[in-house]
Design an enzyme around this catalytic site. Sequence first.
Site, PDB file in Angstrom:
ATOM      1  N   ASP A 156      38.427  51.773  37.515  1.00 16.10           N
ATOM      2  CA  ASP A 156      38.370  50.310  37.481  1.00 16.10           C
ATOM      3  C   ASP A 156      37.477  49.795  36.360  1.00 16.10           C
ATOM      4  OD1 ASP A 156      36.054  51.271  38.659  1.00 16.10           O
ATOM      5  OD2 ASP A 156      36.387  50.310  40.587  1.00 16.10           O
ATOM      6  N   HIS A 196      35.359  49.840  50.513  1.00 17.58           N
ATOM      7  CA  HIS A 196      36.395  49.887  49.478  1.00 17.58           C
ATOM      8  C   HIS A 196      36.336  51.179  48.665  1.00 17.58           C
ATOM      9  CE1 HIS A 196      33.585  47.604  46.457  1.00 17.58           C
ATOM     10  NE2 HIS A 196      33.543  48.886  46.190  1.00 17.58           N
ATOM     11  N   GLU A 207      39.498  45.948  47.614  1.00 20.10           N
ATOM     12  CA  GLU A 207      38.750  45.233  48.636  1.00 20.10           C
ATOM     13  C   GLU A 207      39.567  45.155  49.933  1.00 20.10           C
ATOM     14  OE1 GLU A 207      35.846  45.042  48.102  1.00 20.10           O
ATOM     15  OE2 GLU A 207      35.202  43.773  46.447  1.00 20.10           O
TER      16      GLU A 207
END
Length: 260
Positions: free
Chosen positions: A67, A138, A143
């Site tokens: 990410d 998470h 999320e």
Amino acid sequence: MEVIIQPNYDQMSKIAAQIVVEVLNAKPNAVLGMATGSTPLGLYKELVRLHQKDQLDFSRVTTFNLDEYVGLPVNHPQSYHYFMHEHFFKHVNIPPQNINIPSGTTSNYPAFCEWYEQRIAQCGGIDLQILGIGSDGHIAFNEPTSSMSSRTRLKTLSKQTIDDNARFFERREDVPVYAITMGVGTILDARKLILIGSGKAKARAIAQAVEGPVTSMVTASAIQLHRDAVVIVDREAAAELTMRDYYEFIYAAKPSAPRS
Ligand code: GLP
């Protein structure tokens, strides 16, 4: 799922590094999925040590990070690009062209996300995905309510995650609200998963991920659907696991377990 409980953070990091080494020994051109956050720092430090001391070779390795924050340029000290270069990439011999990290500054997010997924597939898929866990349960930036079949996409961070990550920024308002993240489905496609967790702030999330129901409210619980997932935690992070004794028993008996 295998659950390995270690006495402390350093031991947890060493066991995780050992799994990376095993994967690289079996496949020197492995595709590794990388994670950021404070938890994998010890794992990266150990891999750097093994590279420098034992010539652990990364020259044929390809990496994909989970990410990145939207809006942070690659040289921003809180960007995951910066984090990865500082703590890992600049200390090992992964060819720069083999390093893939989602872009936080692309002009077209949907197109970039699609390209990222294609690039993972072109490289043969991820052999080993390293995961941390957020205090809200998470994985990556998936999320609560993220679909279990989600792919790389934009996500809005939860208030809990913004609060947790504010410690790295000067002001809470500086924490980006959006991130680009591999999806739960992307992560589940990896051939092997290791999830590491340390400290009492993670105890509840670890218990929910390992022993709770599989639910998109705790996206780490998706690892229960994976056939080769290893959870490595220190004692504090293991504190709320009800089957702790059983996991320790299995691990202690592992050397004498039948292999075929
Ligand atoms: C961020 C990252 C996650 C990471 C989590 C926990 O939200 N996107 O991949 O697992 O932080 O971070 P830490 O290890 O610092 O607790």
